[in-house]
Scaffold this motif. Structure first.
Motif, PDB file in Angstrom:
ATOM      1  N   LEU A 175     -20.701  33.016 -26.262  1.00 60.49           N
ATOM      2  CA  LEU A 175     -19.315  32.549 -26.426  1.00 60.49           C
ATOM      3  C   LEU A 175     -18.643  32.168 -24.991  1.00 60.49           C
ATOM      4  O   LEU A 175     -18.434  33.046 -24.133  1.00 60.49           O
ATOM      5  N   GLN A 176     -18.749  30.791 -24.566  1.00 65.68           N
ATOM      6  CA  GLN A 176     -18.484  30.754 -23.116  1.00 65.68           C
ATOM      7  C   GLN A 176     -16.938  30.067 -23.166  1.00 65.68           C
ATOM      8  O   GLN A 176     -16.349  30.325 -24.146  1.00 65.68           O
ATOM      9  N   LEU A 177     -16.692  29.290 -21.972  1.00 64.91           N
ATOM     10  CA  LEU A 177     -15.223  28.829 -21.998  1.00 64.91           C
ATOM     11  C   LEU A 177     -14.616  27.934 -23.128  1.00 64.91           C
ATOM     12  O   LEU A 177     -13.643  28.402 -23.552  1.00 64.91           O
ATOM     13  N   ALA A 195     -18.299  31.683 -18.807  1.00 65.94           N
ATOM     14  CA  ALA A 195     -17.127  32.459 -18.830  1.00 65.94           C
ATOM     15  C   ALA A 195     -17.468  33.489 -17.550  1.00 65.94           C
ATOM     16  O   ALA A 195     -16.388  34.212 -17.344  1.00 65.94           O
ATOM     17  N   ASN A 221     -10.292  31.769 -28.465  1.00 69.80           N
ATOM     18  CA  ASN A 221     -11.046  30.767 -28.722  1.00 69.80           C
ATOM     19  C   ASN A 221     -11.077  31.018 -30.366  1.00 69.80           C
ATOM     20  O   ASN A 221     -11.158  31.816 -30.964  1.00 69.80           O
ATOM     21  N   GLY A 235     -15.286  27.806 -31.653  1.00 70.02           N
ATOM     22  CA  GLY A 235     -15.114  28.154 -30.172  1.00 70.02           C
ATOM     23  C   GLY A 235     -13.956  27.403 -29.397  1.00 70.02           C
ATOM     24  O   GLY A 235     -13.888  27.706 -28.279  1.00 70.02           O
ATOM     25  N   ILE A 288     -10.804  25.985 -27.912  1.00 71.54           N
ATOM     26  CA  ILE A 288      -9.936  27.120 -26.833  1.00 71.54           C
ATOM     27  C   ILE A 288      -8.490  26.505 -27.699  1.00 71.54           C
ATOM     28  O   ILE A 288      -7.959  25.566 -28.016  1.00 71.54           O
ATOM     29  N   ARG A 319      -9.946  28.579 -13.373  1.00 71.87           N
ATOM     30  CA  ARG A 319     -10.519  28.686 -14.389  1.00 71.87           C
ATOM     31  C   ARG A 319      -9.775  28.558 -15.783  1.00 71.87           C
ATOM     32  O   ARG A 319     -10.211  27.595 -16.681  1.00 71.87           O
ATOM     33  N   ARG A 334     -10.132  25.430 -18.519  1.00 75.42           N
ATOM     34  CA  ARG A 334     -10.005  25.602 -20.320  1.00 75.42           C
ATOM     35  C   ARG A 334      -8.954  24.885 -20.817  1.00 75.42           C
ATOM     36  O   ARG A 334      -9.045  24.415 -21.970  1.00 75.42           O
TER      37      ARG A 334
END
Lengths: 557, 105
Positions: free
Chosen positions: A53-55, A428, B18, B23, B25, B85, B89
């Motif tokens: 599970l990444q960004l 991540a 997530n 997944g 966001i 970061r 996202r």
């Protein structure tokens, strides 16, 4: 079904195993979705099946054993990109491919599609022996002593679901080469293996242990010089057993075998391995010639045949077309068979994303592999694609076809052949973005003639200390660091992964992202100004040290 | 134990996660619903975040999300994450403009 060139032909046992494994994982996914499994319970299970599970989404990393696939498998990657992802895939520095926009609920379907072409995502994550990597020119290079893929396949079968080694202290990476020219970074692996013919005609193995990059870069040390073929599995088993028993599990940053080898010393580690071997049932682990031959029989050998004038045809085309000639200079390697040549397809177009390929490019590469190289493709740990067995008189036609799909960059081994991890755009764990700076550098030095003039110069970029971009091994390395939420890059110089492996040394303070490309450009300009005739960047660095480069990089800071 | 996120002057906190199935966001709005745009996120003070975070983590499975945590943002509309970061996202990968994420609905 015909036996594929370059990789092992699955049998029903292999396929039944994959089917059972997918059924098991499908059930685990269903239990995760209905809440029967918590994320903490599910995470190690999904990682064992290559699912992170990444960004932005789930990422699926697919294993490409020893980097070799056939055209049917490449077309499956294109299908996955189109059907389940966003129309592209990313080839990695472990010779694998990963897809960045995967849905959890669709993962079992993807694994079924992969299994239909004898592929899976096992050994691409978790604290196990990872997918074994090998020489991208295996079975083709003129300088090769032994085709390492037969033994790479044996190692794959030995390591997959090995009951003792499923929960090692940390991940474990093995590379194997059969050439005197190390093209697998053997000394930067947990175990690096260099195969060569022994006196009796059977293969013997020089083994390095305890190398690695990441947080603590260390060059592997030779543990054995000439392990006979029949003792290969027993020796590897003993090496990993010692690590499994004594490797640290209390600190993730000190859990790799390199830390244990450093702590014990190579002589004590060797003694421990020999003590383990002394108590093992060696007959059980004996790799007989019959076993090796049986595996070898599952690999098809290409029937190479070229017209007598193939080399002259190639020479003629090179004289006629300087652009083609430039590409041949950088993107080919001598083949073992007269009239043939190895072609390297760059996945580093100027300003592009290193290692990315669209579904259309993958489909086209599969077609070209069928047309020019027995349907076989190799993925390199430098994120390019190799067609291993191209007839010299057909190379021009191949190059012309590659140009049509923007895959004819003439930059292999040059400054545009940048290796980069996915970085903070996807990962991540990352602290900084690797891809944008790779794109800027690629565009800055995109001109093929300029790259040829600069000569051999490899740039590696990692977005964090885990070093997936192998920055320690880059002639110029860039490490992304986070300073109060902003991206900076630390420059290292002098790394190299091949024979004479060395770890790059830090040039000075990290630079802001905006300044880094200009600093690299000044550094390259300085090299061009001070090099002696015939010197590569590393030659000049070795002769003068890093002082002139430091002065250039920081002159306006 | 995770360190608390530092909140500077002019900054607030929002909750993110997530989506379990794909997944994607998501950001927690003031009704406790998870939304795919940061512009919908409820901005919280540092003092009050702990209870909301605990509740959101406890409800994660029922809400179909995973990995709930807090993010420092500048107190503007839509909120702008403080770190690179979290900006990536919120906005999508910087290397694929075609995958950019809207920040408001």
């Amino acid at each position: 079904m015909s036996v594929p060139v370059g990789h092992y032909q699955y049998d029903q046992v292999d396929r039944d195993f994959l089917e059972a494994r997918i059924a098991e994982f499908s059930e685990q996914v269903a239990r995760r979705i209905d809440g029967s499994l918590s994320e903490d319970e599910f995470k190690p299970l999904r990682l064992m099946n290559g699912l992170y599970l990444q960004l932005h989404a789930y990422m699926l990393r697919i294993a490409i054993p020893y980097g070799t696939i056939d055209s049917k498998q490449m077309r499956m990657f294109a299908h996955i990109a189109r059907r389940y992802d966003r129309d592209y895939g990313h080839f990695t520095t472990r010779q694998n491919i990963q897809f960045n926009w995967i849905k959890l609920e669709e993962t079992p379907d993807i694994l079924r599609d992969l299994a239909s072409v004898d592929m899976h995502a096992i050994q691409t994550s978790g604290n196990c022996i990872r997918n074994v990597t090998s020489d991208e020119f295996a079975g083709a290079a003129a300088d090769e002593l032994v085709d390492p893929r037969i033994h790479a396949e044996i190692l794959r079968q030995w390591s997959t679901l090995h009951p003792e080694f499923t929960f090692l202290p940390r991940k474990f990476k093995i590379a194997i080469s059969g050439s005197p020219h190390d093209r697998v970074a053997a000394r930067f692996h947990d175990i690096g293996i260099l195969a060569r013919p022994g006196d009796d005609g059977r293969t013997v193995f020089r083994i390095f242990v305890g190398g690695g990059l990441g947080r603590t870069p260390i060059i592997g040390q030779e543990i054995f010089d000439a392990v006979p073929e029949e003792r290969l599995l027993a020796t590897l088993e003993a090496i990993v057993r010692v690590y499994n028993a004594h490797g640290r599990r209390d600190n993730i940053y000190k859990a790799r075998i390199k830390i244990l080898v450093q702590a014990l010393g190579i002589d004590a580690y060797r003694e421990a391995v020999e003590a383990e071997l002394a108590q093992m049932d060696l007959e059980h682990y004996r790799l007989t010639p019959e076993m090796v031959d049986a595996i070898q029989a599952r690999f098809a050998v290409p029937e190479l045949s070229a017209p007598d004038n193939a080399a002259q045809e190639l020479a003629s085309k090179r004289r006629e077309n300087p652009e083609f000639d430039l590409w041949v200079r950088s993107n080919t390697h001598p083949h073992r068979e007269a009239g043939h040549i190895i072609a390297v397809v760059s996945l580093k177009p100027a300003g592009g994303i290193p290692g990315d390929a669209t579904s259309a490019q993958m489909d086209r590469l599969a077609d070209l592999a069928d047309e020019y190289s027995f349907g076989e493709l190799r993925i390199t740990h430098l994120q390019n694609i190799v067609l291993g067995h191209v007839r010299q008189d057909r190379l021009y036609a191949l190059w012309s076809s590659l140009k049509e799909v923007d895959l004819a960059s003439a930059n292999i081994g040059l400054i545009g052949d940048i290796v980069a991890c996915p970085g903070l755009d996807y990962c991540a764990l990352a602290n900084a973005r690797s891809i944008p700076i790779a794109q800027k550098l690629g565009a800055r030095f995109g001109d093929a003639s300029l790259q040829a003039e600069i000569g051999a110069l490899r740039i590696n970029i990692s977005g964090c200390i885990n070093a997936c971009g192998h920055h320690h091994a880059g002639h110029i390395g860039l490490l992304g660091v986070d300073k109060r939420g902003e991206e900076f890059f630390q420059i290292t110089l002098g790394g190299r992964a091949e024979n004479g492996a060395s770890i790059g040394t830090i040039l000075g303070p990290a630079l802001p992202e905006d300044d880094t490309v200009d600093a690299i450009a000044r550094l390259v300009d300085r090299y061009l100004g001070i090099r002696q005739k015939g010197e590569t960047f590393l030659d000049t660095l070795d002769r003068l040290g890093d002082a002139p480069f430091k002065e250039a990089a920081y002159e306006t800071v | 134990m995770k360190r608390p996120v530092r909140v500077g002057a002019g900054e607030k906190l929002v909750l993110t996660a997530n989506r379990l199935l794909d997944g994607t966001i998501v950001w927690r709005d003031r009704l406790g619903q998870w939304q795919p745009v940061i512009g919908a996120a409820e901005k919280l003070d540092a003092e009050g975040v702990s209870d909301v975070l605990d509740l959101a983590q406890a409800r994660a499975q029922a809400d179909g999300v995973v990995g709930v945590y807090e993010v420092a943002v500048r107190d503007v509309d839509p909120p702008e994450p403080v770190t690179v970061r979290e900006r990536i996202r919120a906005h999508g990968p910087t290397v694929h403009p075609e995958f950019a994420v809207e920040t408001v609905q």
